[in-house]
Write a protein that holds these residues in place. Structure first.
Motif, PDB file in Angstrom:
ATOM      1  N   PHE A  18       0.836  -1.200   0.000  1.00 19.46           N
ATOM      2  CA  PHE A  18       0.000   0.000   0.000  1.00 19.46           C
ATOM      3  C   PHE A  18       0.872   1.252   0.000  1.00 19.46           C
ATOM      4  CE2 PHE A  18      -2.465   3.366   1.987  1.00 19.46           C
ATOM      5  CZ  PHE A  18      -3.685   3.274   1.326  1.00 19.46           C
ATOM      6  N   ASP A  19       1.950   1.248   0.783  1.00 17.43           N
ATOM      7  CA  ASP A  19       2.872   2.387   0.802  1.00 17.43           C
ATOM      8  C   ASP A  19       3.440   2.658  -0.591  1.00 17.43           C
ATOM      9  OD1 ASP A  19       2.530   2.899   3.465  1.00 17.43           O
ATOM     10  OD2 ASP A  19       4.340   1.857   4.124  1.00 17.43           O
ATOM     11  N   VAL A  20       3.811   1.597  -1.298  1.00 16.34           N
ATOM     12  CA  VAL A  20       4.337   1.750  -2.649  1.00 16.34           C
ATOM     13  C   VAL A  20       3.278   2.364  -3.558  1.00 16.34           C
ATOM     14  CG1 VAL A  20       5.152   0.510  -4.694  1.00 16.34           C
ATOM     15  CG2 VAL A  20       6.007  -0.119  -2.435  1.00 16.34           C
ATOM     16  N   ALA A  21       2.044   1.877  -3.457  1.00 21.97           N
ATOM     17  CA  ALA A  21       0.967   2.348  -4.329  1.00 21.97           C
ATOM     18  C   ALA A  21       0.696   3.836  -4.142  1.00 21.97           C
ATOM     19  CB  ALA A  21      -0.305   1.536  -4.067  1.00 21.97           C
ATOM     20  N   VAL A  22       0.589   4.283  -2.896  1.00 22.11           N
ATOM     21  CA  VAL A  22       0.270   5.690  -2.684  1.00 22.11           C
ATOM     22  C   VAL A  22       1.467   6.585  -3.017  1.00 22.11           C
ATOM     23  CG1 VAL A  22      -1.581   5.267  -1.029  1.00 22.11           C
ATOM     24  CG2 VAL A  22       0.770   5.496  -0.195  1.00 22.11           C
ATOM     25  N   HIS A  23       2.681   6.065  -2.863  1.00 21.93           N
ATOM     26  CA  HIS A  23       3.857   6.825  -3.296  1.00 21.93           C
ATOM     27  C   HIS A  23       3.839   7.004  -4.814  1.00 21.93           C
ATOM     28  CE1 HIS A  23       5.737   6.454   0.699  1.00 21.93           C
ATOM     29  NE2 HIS A  23       6.587   7.371   0.282  1.00 21.93           N
TER      30      HIS A  23
ATOM     31  N   LEU B 204      11.667  -2.552  -4.098  1.00 23.55           N
ATOM     32  CA  LEU B 204      12.678  -3.601  -4.005  1.00 23.55           C
ATOM     33  C   LEU B 204      12.452  -4.474  -2.779  1.00 23.55           C
ATOM     34  CD1 LEU B 204      15.872  -1.557  -4.996  1.00 23.55           C
ATOM     35  CD2 LEU B 204      14.600  -3.205  -6.401  1.00 23.55           C
ATOM     36  N   GLU B 205      12.066  -3.835  -1.680  1.00 21.73           N
ATOM     37  CA  GLU B 205      11.767  -4.600  -0.459  1.00 21.73           C
ATOM     38  C   GLU B 205      10.542  -5.472  -0.672  1.00 21.73           C
ATOM     39  OE1 GLU B 205      10.823  -3.735   4.290  1.00 21.73           O
ATOM     40  OE2 GLU B 205      11.534  -2.114   2.978  1.00 21.73           O
ATOM     41  N   LEU B 206       9.541  -4.928  -1.369  1.00 24.27           N
ATOM     42  CA  LEU B 206       8.308  -5.671  -1.638  1.00 24.27           C
ATOM     43  C   LEU B 206       8.582  -6.872  -2.536  1.00 24.27           C
ATOM     44  CD1 LEU B 206       5.198  -5.799  -1.375  1.00 24.27           C
ATOM     45  CD2 LEU B 206       5.071  -4.330  -3.401  1.00 24.27           C
ATOM     46  N   ALA B 207       9.533  -6.713  -3.469  1.00 19.32           N
ATOM     47  CA  ALA B 207       9.848  -7.805  -4.403  1.00 19.32           C
ATOM     48  C   ALA B 207      10.379  -9.036  -3.681  1.00 19.32           C
ATOM     49  CB  ALA B 207      10.858  -7.325  -5.438  1.00 19.32           C
ATOM     50  N   GLY B 208      10.938  -8.834  -2.502  1.00 15.99           N
ATOM     51  CA  GLY B 208      11.470  -9.954  -1.740  1.00 15.99           C
ATOM     52  C   GLY B 208      10.440 -10.646  -0.874  1.00 15.99           C
ATOM     53  N   GLN B 209       9.207 -10.199  -0.921  1.00 14.47           N
ATOM     54  CA  GLN B 209       8.144 -10.797  -0.124  1.00 14.47           C
ATOM     55  C   GLN B 209       7.269 -11.681  -1.002  1.00 14.47           C
ATOM     56  OE1 GLN B 209       6.014  -7.726   1.978  1.00 14.47           O
ATOM     57  NE2 GLN B 209       7.837  -6.980   3.039  1.00 14.47           N
TER      58      GLN B 209
END
Length: 270
Positions: free
Chosen positions: A43-48, A205-210
């Motif tokens: 969600f943080d990525v999306a709103v950014h 990048l952090e999200l890609a590791g999840q």
């Protein structure tokens, strides 16, 4: 999050990202005060992405002028105003990158309490009010070019602490250093582009590791809500800033900070 929670959080992100009242504080508060679950990294990525799209769209012509002018300046080996502005924005971004790389996790772990948010909301709100008393009708820079870039860059780095407000502290610093309302706001918003883009990239990048499942429809809708709210907010803020100044945001911050301190003292939040 249910549909109302993500809608409200995306709307809050869009409305507060570019107002001098701290978007990070307003996004931390729902979990601290209302007991909502953390919105999560996706969600943080999306709103950014949404807020980045809004500011790039609003300043698209200015960004094109900067790119073309900087290229012409480099090609001719001369010094143009566009090239100087690009160097200014790049140099002013360095402190935020440095603090983000080396202190972001510590800030996340230790400075996201309601007490910290209340204190920074009030302290930097007072500075915002003081800056409003010193605003210049036209640019009258009080320090040299590179010193200006460094000081505003340091101010932007301070905004990694929740409650400070990136736009608020950079506009405050710009005005104290001799910028007009318009120049301070434009500089603040243009400075936000590499910072928001960098933060979004790191989170991506952090999200890609999840491996957690992703609700793409919700994320796309959240990005759209944040983008629409942010674009509208930038437009109205710049139109009204010269008329109303910064005092409404000073009073808002003092009121919000007082309420948060009361909640802390009453033991309702920590």
């Amino acid at each position: 999050m249910n549909e109302w929670q993500w809608f409200i959080l995306a709307l809050v992100q869009g409305l507060t990202e570019f107002l001098p009242i701290s978007s990070s504080a307003h996004l931390v508060l729902p979990s601290q005060v209302l007991g909502w679950s953390d919105q999560g990294l996706a969600f943080d990525v999306a709103v950014h992405v949404g807020t980045l799209a809004a500011v790039v769209l609003y300043y698209r012509l200015r960004l094109r002028q900067l790119a073309e002018g900087a290229w012409q300046g480099l090609a001719r080996g001369g010094d143009t105003s566009a090239l100087r502005d690009v160097f200014f924005l790049a140099f002013a971004t360095l402190p935020a990158i440095f603090v983000g790389v080396f202190a972001d996790h510590w800030i996340e772990a230790h400075l996201r309490s309601v007490l910290v948010i209340a204190a920074t909301t009030i302290v930097f709100g007072v500075l915002l009010g003081l800056a409003d008393k010193r605003v210049s009708a036209a640019d009258e820079w009080r320090v040299p070019f590179w010193t200006m870039a460094l000081l505003i860059g340091i101010a932007q780095a301070m905004a990694l602490v929740p409650g400070v407000s990136r736009s608020g502290v950079t506009i405050t610093a710009g005005i104290f250093l001799g910028m007009s309302y318009q120049r301070a706001a434009d500089t603040s918003f243009l400075m936000s582009i590499p910072v928001i883009a960098g933060a979004g990239l790191l989170k991506t990048l952090e999200l890609a590791g999840q491996s957690a499942p992703v609700d793409w429809f919700m994320l796309g809708a959240a990005a759209g809500v944040a983008a629409l709210a942010a674009y509208s907010c930038i437009t109205l803020f710049l139109q009204l800033l010269g008329k109303i100044g910064l005092m409404p945001f000073f009073w808002y911050r003092l009121g919000l900070g007082a309420i948060l301190l009361w909640l802390v003292l009453e033991g309702g939040v920590s």
